[in-house]
Design a protein around this motif. Sequence first.
Motif, PDB file in Angstrom:
ATOM      1  N   PRO A  29     -17.738  13.000  12.037  1.00 27.48           N
ATOM      2  CA  PRO A  29     -17.373  11.797  12.791  1.00 27.48           C
ATOM      3  C   PRO A  29     -16.236  11.027  12.107  1.00 27.48           C
ATOM      4  O   PRO A  29     -16.313  10.708  10.923  1.00 27.48           O
ATOM      5  N   GLY A  30     -15.195  10.751  12.868  1.00 26.34           N
ATOM      6  CA  GLY A  30     -14.035  10.047  12.338  1.00 26.34           C
ATOM      7  C   GLY A  30     -14.372   8.651  11.864  1.00 26.34           C
ATOM      8  O   GLY A  30     -13.812   8.171  10.867  1.00 26.34           O
ATOM      9  N   ILE A  31     -15.282   7.985  12.554  1.00 25.77           N
ATOM     10  CA  ILE A  31     -15.640   6.616  12.169  1.00 25.77           C
ATOM     11  C   ILE A  31     -16.182   6.574  10.742  1.00 25.77           C
ATOM     12  O   ILE A  31     -15.903   5.629   9.996  1.00 25.77           O
ATOM     13  N   ALA A  32     -16.921   7.581  10.343  1.00 20.77           N
ATOM     14  CA  ALA A  32     -17.469   7.616   8.978  1.00 20.77           C
ATOM     15  C   ALA A  32     -16.343   7.695   7.953  1.00 20.77           C
ATOM     16  O   ALA A  32     -16.343   6.961   6.957  1.00 20.77           O
ATOM     17  N   VAL A  33     -15.366   8.555   8.191  1.00 21.72           N
ATOM     18  CA  VAL A  33     -14.225   8.698   7.281  1.00 21.72           C
ATOM     19  C   VAL A  33     -13.464   7.381   7.217  1.00 21.72           C
ATOM     20  O   VAL A  33     -13.100   6.909   6.133  1.00 21.72           O
ATOM     21  N   GLN A  34     -13.226   6.756   8.363  1.00 20.51           N
ATOM     22  CA  GLN A  34     -12.425   5.536   8.423  1.00 20.51           C
ATOM     23  C   GLN A  34     -13.127   4.355   7.764  1.00 20.51           C
ATOM     24  O   GLN A  34     -12.507   3.610   6.998  1.00 20.51           O
ATOM     25  N   VAL A  35     -14.413   4.173   8.043  1.00 21.80           N
ATOM     26  CA  VAL A  35     -15.154   3.052   7.456  1.00 21.80           C
ATOM     27  C   VAL A  35     -15.272   3.233   5.940  1.00 21.80           C
ATOM     28  O   VAL A  35     -15.032   2.290   5.177  1.00 21.80           O
ATOM     29  N   VAL A  36     -15.607   4.432   5.497  1.00 25.89           N
ATOM     30  CA  VAL A  36     -15.738   4.676   4.055  1.00 25.89           C
ATOM     31  C   VAL A  36     -14.386   4.487   3.357  1.00 25.89           C
ATOM     32  O   VAL A  36     -14.318   3.900   2.268  1.00 25.89           O
ATOM     33  N   ALA A  37     -13.316   4.943   3.981  1.00 24.76           N
ATOM     34  CA  ALA A  37     -11.981   4.741   3.396  1.00 24.76           C
ATOM     35  C   ALA A  37     -11.673   3.252   3.285  1.00 24.76           C
ATOM     36  O   ALA A  37     -11.110   2.797   2.281  1.00 24.76           O
ATOM     37  N   GLY A  38     -12.052   2.479   4.308  1.00 18.11           N
ATOM     38  CA  GLY A  38     -11.859   1.025   4.264  1.00 18.11           C
ATOM     39  C   GLY A  38     -12.663   0.374   3.150  1.00 18.11           C
ATOM     40  O   GLY A  38     -12.197  -0.566   2.498  1.00 18.11           O
TER      41      GLY A  38
END
Length: 194
Positions: A29-38
């Motif tokens: 899931p892209g949201i997981a990558v994006q939130v964790v990167a944030g």
Amino acid sequence: AYLNAEGELSGLFSVFMMSALQVISIFIPGIAVQVVAGVIYGWWKAFAMTYLGFIFGNVLVFSAARRFSGVIKDLMEMTNRKNSLVDKINNYSPAFVLGLAYMIPGIPNGFIPYFASQINIALKPFTVAVAVGSIVQILLNCIAGHYLIRKNVAAVVAVFGLQVILIYLVAKNRTKFLSWISSRQTGKTKDTGA
């Protein structure tokens, strides 16, 4: 911990690659990558890497799927129903429809470049559709991660609420958007004499 231990540049490159990989794999899931990167890098560095990685992954998948379109068609088993969807998209603005698809969270957007390879859209308009359609969602997900680590729950809820409102407004006004596109295409046809 791994990304921090690797150093910032190496970690940011890893985020870029994970963002591309999530498109290629379909299942991450892209949201997981994006939130964790944030959470790890702050919203603007996370946004830059996840956004560029997401576009890169989509272009890579789209290009490969076009190259192997016979195999993709066989794998997707394009039924009459799917073909009618392809026809409808081709009759509107494929770039706009794809851009809308990228705006909607929850759609496994790794499927979109495979599907897009089967419609009438060139690489450049596809890339623009990916870039425009995904910018808000990726940015807001990275901002949510930035606030999540700071335990600012109200900001996280507001960011996700904004996404829901934007999606609702686009969905509610989809006929207006599609009519506007249709009128622009009709105008182009009249202008070119085609």
